[in-house]
Design a protein around this motif. Structure first.
Motif, PDB file in Angstrom:
ATOM      1  N   ALA A 492      12.133  29.189  29.748  1.00  0.00           N
ATOM      2  CA  ALA A 492      13.160  28.182  29.451  1.00  0.00           C
ATOM      3  C   ALA A 492      12.537  26.796  29.303  1.00  0.00           C
ATOM      4  O   ALA A 492      12.925  26.015  28.415  1.00  0.00           O
ATOM      5  N   ALA A 493      11.572  26.476  30.157  1.00  0.00           N
ATOM      6  CA  ALA A 493      10.933  25.163  30.084  1.00  0.00           C
ATOM      7  C   ALA A 493      10.114  25.016  28.809  1.00  0.00           C
ATOM      8  O   ALA A 493      10.091  23.942  28.189  1.00  0.00           O
ATOM      9  N   LEU A 494       9.428  26.066  28.393  1.00  0.00           N
ATOM     10  CA  LEU A 494       8.674  26.013  27.144  1.00  0.00           C
ATOM     11  C   LEU A 494       9.602  25.784  25.953  1.00  0.00           C
ATOM     12  O   LEU A 494       9.258  25.054  25.018  1.00  0.00           O
ATOM     13  N   GLN A 495      10.777  26.398  25.988  1.00  0.00           N
ATOM     14  CA  GLN A 495      11.725  26.203  24.895  1.00  0.00           C
ATOM     15  C   GLN A 495      12.246  24.768  24.860  1.00  0.00           C
ATOM     16  O   GLN A 495      12.508  24.220  23.781  1.00  0.00           O
ATOM     17  N   ARG A 496      12.376  24.139  26.024  1.00  0.00           N
ATOM     18  CA  ARG A 496      12.800  22.726  26.040  1.00  0.00           C
ATOM     19  C   ARG A 496      11.676  21.814  25.560  1.00  0.00           C
ATOM     20  O   ARG A 496      11.922  20.786  24.917  1.00  0.00           O
ATOM     21  N   GLU A 497      10.436  22.173  25.879  1.00  0.00           N
ATOM     22  CA  GLU A 497       9.296  21.330  25.520  1.00  0.00           C
ATOM     23  C   GLU A 497       8.992  21.381  24.024  1.00  0.00           C
ATOM     24  O   GLU A 497       8.580  20.383  23.435  1.00  0.00           O
ATOM     25  N   SER A 498       9.179  22.544  23.409  1.00  0.00           N
ATOM     26  CA  SER A 498       8.724  22.727  22.038  1.00  0.00           C
ATOM     27  C   SER A 498       9.800  23.376  21.186  1.00  0.00           C
ATOM     28  O   SER A 498      10.179  24.530  21.428  1.00  0.00           O
ATOM     29  N   ALA A 499      10.248  22.646  20.171  1.00  0.00           N
ATOM     30  CA  ALA A 499      11.233  23.213  19.245  1.00  0.00           C
ATOM     31  C   ALA A 499      10.641  24.383  18.473  1.00  0.00           C
ATOM     32  O   ALA A 499      11.346  25.359  18.167  1.00  0.00           O
ATOM     33  N   ASP A 500       9.331  24.325  18.164  1.00  0.00           N
ATOM     34  CA  ASP A 500       8.701  25.428  17.437  1.00  0.00           C
ATOM     35  C   ASP A 500       8.653  26.693  18.295  1.00  0.00           C
ATOM     36  O   ASP A 500       8.880  27.801  17.795  1.00  0.00           O
ATOM     37  N   TYR A 501       8.347  26.534  19.570  1.00  0.00           N
ATOM     38  CA  TYR A 501       8.361  27.692  20.469  1.00  0.00           C
ATOM     39  C   TYR A 501       9.779  28.247  20.589  1.00  0.00           C
ATOM     40  O   TYR A 501       9.991  29.472  20.565  1.00  0.00           O
ATOM     41  N   ARG A 502      10.759  27.354  20.699  1.00  0.00           N
ATOM     42  CA  ARG A 502      12.152  27.802  20.832  1.00  0.00           C
ATOM     43  C   ARG A 502      12.573  28.601  19.606  1.00  0.00           C
ATOM     44  O   ARG A 502      13.213  29.656  19.720  1.00  0.00           O
ATOM     45  N   ARG A 503      12.200  28.149  18.412  1.00  0.00           N
ATOM     46  CA  ARG A 503      12.546  28.888  17.202  1.00  0.00           C
ATOM     47  C   ARG A 503      11.841  30.237  17.154  1.00  0.00           C
ATOM     48  O   ARG A 503      12.424  31.241  16.717  1.00  0.00           O
ATOM     49  N   ALA A 504      10.592  30.254  17.601  1.00  0.00           N
ATOM     50  CA  ALA A 504       9.860  31.526  17.610  1.00  0.00           C
ATOM     51  C   ALA A 504      10.512  32.533  18.549  1.00  0.00           C
ATOM     52  O   ALA A 504      10.547  33.737  18.261  1.00  0.00           O
ATOM     53  N   ARG A 505      11.040  32.061  19.665  1.00  0.00           N
ATOM     54  CA  ARG A 505      11.733  32.968  20.593  1.00  0.00           C
ATOM     55  C   ARG A 505      13.090  33.388  20.004  1.00  0.00           C
ATOM     56  O   ARG A 505      13.471  34.564  20.061  1.00  0.00           O
ATOM     57  N   THR A 506      13.811  32.438  19.433  1.00  0.00           N
ATOM     58  CA  THR A 506      15.127  32.757  18.864  1.00  0.00           C
ATOM     59  C   THR A 506      15.009  33.740  17.704  1.00  0.00           C
ATOM     60  O   THR A 506      15.844  34.644  17.542  1.00  0.00           O
ATOM     61  N   ASP A 507      13.958  33.602  16.902  1.00  0.00           N
ATOM     62  CA  ASP A 507      13.752  34.473  15.741  1.00  0.00           C
ATOM     63  C   ASP A 507      13.039  35.773  16.112  1.00  0.00           C
ATOM     64  O   ASP A 507      12.695  36.564  15.215  1.00  0.00           O
ATOM     65  N   HIS A 508      12.765  35.958  17.403  1.00  0.00           N
ATOM     66  CA  HIS A 508      12.100  37.175  17.907  1.00  0.00           C
ATOM     67  C   HIS A 508      10.685  37.342  17.350  1.00  0.00           C
ATOM     68  O   HIS A 508      10.182  38.467  17.261  1.00  0.00           O
ATOM     69  N   ARG A 509      10.072  36.220  16.996  1.00  0.00           N
ATOM     70  CA  ARG A 509       8.655  36.273  16.639  1.00  0.00           C
ATOM     71  C   ARG A 509       7.785  36.275  17.881  1.00  0.00           C
ATOM     72  O   ARG A 509       6.611  36.650  17.834  1.00  0.00           O
ATOM     73  N   LEU A 510       8.333  35.812  18.988  1.00  0.00           N
ATOM     74  CA  LEU A 510       7.668  35.854  20.297  1.00  0.00           C
ATOM     75  C   LEU A 510       8.567  36.552  21.297  1.00  0.00           C
ATOM     76  O   LEU A 510       9.788  36.324  21.313  1.00  0.00           O
ATOM     77  N   SER A 511       7.954  37.389  22.133  1.00  0.00           N
ATOM     78  CA  SER A 511       8.675  37.963  23.263  1.00  0.00           C
ATOM     79  C   SER A 511       8.586  37.018  24.450  1.00  0.00           C
ATOM     80  O   SER A 511       7.838  36.037  24.439  1.00  0.00           O
ATOM     81  N   ALA A 512       9.335  37.332  25.502  1.00  0.00           N
ATOM     82  CA  ALA A 512       9.306  36.504  26.711  1.00  0.00           C
ATOM     83  C   ALA A 512       7.923  36.546  27.343  1.00  0.00           C
ATOM     84  O   ALA A 512       7.227  37.571  27.286  1.00  0.00           O
ATOM     85  N   PRO A 513       7.497  35.447  27.938  1.00  0.00           N
ATOM     86  CA  PRO A 513       6.179  35.437  28.572  1.00  0.00           C
ATOM     87  C   PRO A 513       6.118  36.359  29.786  1.00  0.00           C
ATOM     88  O   PRO A 513       7.141  36.682  30.384  1.00  0.00           O
ATOM     89  N   ALA A 514       4.907  36.768  30.129  1.00  0.00           N
ATOM     90  CA  ALA A 514       4.686  37.628  31.288  1.00  0.00           C
ATOM     91  C   ALA A 514       3.602  37.015  32.160  1.00  0.00           C
ATOM     92  O   ALA A 514       2.846  36.134  31.719  1.00  0.00           O
ATOM     93  N   LEU A 515       3.523  37.474  33.413  1.00  0.00           N
ATOM     94  CA  LEU A 515       2.536  36.967  34.368  1.00  0.00           C
ATOM     95  C   LEU A 515       1.619  38.083  34.831  1.00  0.00           C
ATOM     96  O   LEU A 515       2.046  39.230  34.993  1.00  0.00           O
ATOM     97  N   ARG A 516       0.361  37.736  35.022  1.00  0.00           N
ATOM     98  CA  ARG A 516      -0.590  38.624  35.704  1.00  0.00           C
ATOM     99  C   ARG A 516      -1.156  37.841  36.877  1.00  0.00           C
ATOM    100  O   ARG A 516      -1.816  36.809  36.684  1.00  0.00           O
ATOM    101  N   LEU A 517      -0.875  38.295  38.077  1.00  0.00           N
ATOM    102  CA  LEU A 517      -1.348  37.600  39.269  1.00  0.00           C
ATOM    103  C   LEU A 517      -2.763  38.047  39.612  1.00  0.00           C
ATOM    104  O   LEU A 517      -3.056  39.241  39.652  1.00  0.00           O
ATOM    105  N   LEU A 518      -3.616  37.071  39.852  1.00  0.00           N
ATOM    106  CA  LEU A 518      -5.002  37.312  40.251  1.00  0.00           C
ATOM    107  C   LEU A 518      -5.166  36.947  41.713  1.00  0.00           C
ATOM    108  O   LEU A 518      -4.285  36.331  42.325  1.00  0.00           O
ATOM    109  N   ASP A 519      -6.301  37.284  42.292  1.00  0.00           N
ATOM    110  CA  ASP A 519      -6.529  36.860  43.667  1.00  0.00           C
ATOM    111  C   ASP A 519      -6.904  35.390  43.689  1.00  0.00           C
ATOM    112  O   ASP A 519      -7.332  34.825  42.670  1.00  0.00           O
ATOM    113  N   PRO A 520      -6.753  34.704  44.824  1.00  0.00           N
ATOM    114  CA  PRO A 520      -6.927  33.245  44.862  1.00  0.00           C
ATOM    115  C   PRO A 520      -8.304  32.751  44.437  1.00  0.00           C
ATOM    116  O   PRO A 520      -8.436  31.598  44.001  1.00  0.00           O
TER     117      PRO A 520
END
Length: 561
Positions: A492-520
């Motif tokens: 949600a924050a990325l979509q507020r920061e960048s109109a281009d990112y928001r359009r890419a998500r709305t147009d389904h050119r990008l999927s939702a981001p994911a996380l991979r947790l590493l050790d500290p």
């Protein structure tokens, strides 16, 4: 900056303080006439370099003002300057500057390629030294004890070379921190804090490119001193110190007890300090810089970018109330902004150093792109930086983006916002600063903390559109529900920061981001591996966008698709 034993001479600290504060005051005074200063810098560089090949080619003798200059000279990056720089480095005079370079600063850009930045005496006098001295004013004015003893400062970037590499014309090609400014430019006061400490010039033999061993040897010596400040510039170097203390702890304590350095006898055995260090580690269940140096008062490094996400918690490892003072907004090619007070991230434009132009950060840099002058900038906006100075760089796009924090008396105060390169897999055109702000929003909203973070674009599972995968090293374990919520808030924050990112998500050119947790410790191990490969620590920086498969696999320890 190589060691200068002048720090041990009577009165040196007072003379240094006087010079630093005087240069700060001169720069502050110059801010009262920004327009006049900029015109004088332009007139000087045009007159001084009019007869050079570049000056002749672009009609410097006919240029009268900034508008003429913009018409005569296209916007250029390093690649555009490189042919003349290479000819200069081969010994040909009068190409970019009427002054011959006496050193070439090395700089690794986003591609990792080593640049050759010609450094002339005239550039150092008029552009570099005033800003360079002034940059230390907030530190020595507010923490004067850092000048009281040569070993009060652990300068992590100081790395002198006995036999530096040279260009074809025989001049050194090194990092700025490897140049003896006193010897090269007749500036005996220019030696930085910490460059006369016992560890500044190592008393044992070590290979020039064995940077990890050099870092170990300096820490081994520094644990026997009352260090009050660490200078890193690159914050990744400071972030590595707690990890290094733990990694090398047994070896450090043994060598303190035995009176050895790298296995070679050095000084006197110090069983009392060794026992004290062992008690500290046992009492606290581990060791932190705050235990080893309980009177540290300040860290000096870049405080923006990815570091802004981890510096608050990192400072706690060095002690309660430790200040993080921002290093200047600058590159090897020249200065942009210098903090004249204790602002946590921003510095005033160095109006007497270079002619500055700016381009909106969302725009593409082309040779004929329209530019803004300093008085046309707006607070809160981000811009590409261009500068022109007497050292021979003209309308030079340094590759950095700055954010205007505010305007003081009409003069912009700027902070480093990130590299100019974007992540742009499907037209989202994300800048580093946008992603960092989105990460900060998600961290604040969840109360989570991280040690470091990076991201890349990857193919989402099941043939879905590509997605951003964030590799995060958390301070403490994140619960599954927290991970899910963080990812949603980040999206949600990325979509507020960048109109281009928001359009890419709305147009389904990008999927939702994911996380991979590493050790500290994942990022610290990765940093050490990079430094262990022979890269100077100053050049191994935080990388927000890490698309390279090999680098990603090295960090995460998992194969890439």
């Amino acid at each position: 900056m190589t060691a200068n034993r002048g720090w041990a001479a009577p009165g040196h600290a007072d003379r240094y303080r006087e010079r630093v504060l005087a240069e700060r005051d001169r720069l502050a005074g110059a801010l009262e006439d920004m327009g006049g200063q900029q015109q004088r810098v332009l007139a000087d560089l045009l007159a001084f370099n009019a007869a050079t090949e570049f000056g002749t080619r672009h009609g410097f003798d006919r240029i009268r003002d900034i508008d003429d200059f913009r018409k005569a000279v296209p916007v250029q990056d390093y690649a555009a300057h490189a042919p003349l720089i290479e000819r200069t480095a081969a010994g040909e005079p009068n190409l970019l500057s009427a002054d011959r370079p006496v050193v070439y600063f090395t700089s690794s850009g986003s591609t990792g390629a080593h640049k050759k930045i010609p450094v002339t005496p005239r550039f150092m006098r008029t552009t570099f030294f005033p800003f360079y001295y002034a940059a230390w004013a907030p530190l020595i004015e507010n923490f004067p004890d850092v000048t009281h003893r040569p070993d009060a400062v652990l300068n992590l970037k100081h790395d002198p070379l006995a036999a530096p590499p040279t260009t074809a014309d025989g001049q050194p090609h090194v990092g700025a921190s490897q140049v003896d400014f006193g010897q090269k430019f007749g500036e005996p006061l220019s030696a930085e804090l910490g460059t006369a400490a016992p560890w500044a010039t190592l008393p044992v033999d070590v290979a020039p490119d064995d940077h990890l061993e050099k870092m170990y040897l300096r820490l081994r010596l520094a644990v026997q001193s009352d260090v009050r400040c660490l200078i890193g510039i690159n914050p990744a170097m400071i972030a590595a110190v707690p990890y290094q203390l733990t990694l090398w702890w047994e070896r450090i304590v043994k060598e303190v007890r035995d009176g050895t350095l790298g296995g070679v006898p050095h000084g006197s055995p110090d069983p009392h300090r060794a026992a004290e260090l062992e008690r500290l580690a046992e009492h606290f269940g581990g060791v932190s810089p705050a235990h080893v140096w309980p009177r540290i008062r300040a860290l000096f490094c870049w405080t923006t970018g990815v570091a802004s996400l981890y510096l608050p918690s990192l400072r706690e490892r060095f002690g309660i109330g430790v200040a993080a003072l921002p290093a200047p907004v600058a590159a090897s090619e020249g200065p942009v902004g210098v903090p004249l007070d204790r602002h946590g991230s921003a510095g005033s434009l160095v109006v007497s150093a270079s002619v500055y132009e700016f381009v909106d950060a969302d725009a593409d840099l082309t040779p004929d792109v329209g530019t803004l002058l300093p008085h046309e900038l707006e607070a809160g906006r981000e811009y590409h930086v261009l500068f022109s100075h007497v050292g021979g760089l003209y309308r030079y796009a340094v590759g950095d983006v700055v954010r205007v924090v505010d305007l003081v008396g009409g003069v912009p105060r700027v902070e480093y916002a990130g590299r100019a390169n974007r992540s742009d897999a499907v037209g989202e055109r994300l800048r580093e600063s946008q992603v960092i702000r989105a990460l900060r929003t998600a961290l604040t909203s969840t109360g989570l903390g991280l040690v470091n973070v990076t991201c890349r674009v990857e193919q989402a599972p099941d043939g879905a559109a590509p997605r951003y995968l964030f590799a995060v090293a958390p301070h403490t374990p994140w619960q599954d529900a927290e991970v899910t919520r963080f990812a949603a808030l980040l999206d949600a924050a990325l979509q507020r920061e960048s109109a281009d990112y928001r359009r890419a998500r709305t147009d389904h050119r990008l999927s939702a981001p994911a996380l991979r947790l590493l050790d500290p410790q994942a990022f610290h191990r990765d940093w050490h591996q990079a430094v262990g490969s022979g890269i100077r620590p100053t050049q191994v920086k935080d990388r927000l966008f890490r698309q390279d498969d090999t680098l990603w696999q090295r960090l995460t320890g998992t194969p890439t698709s």
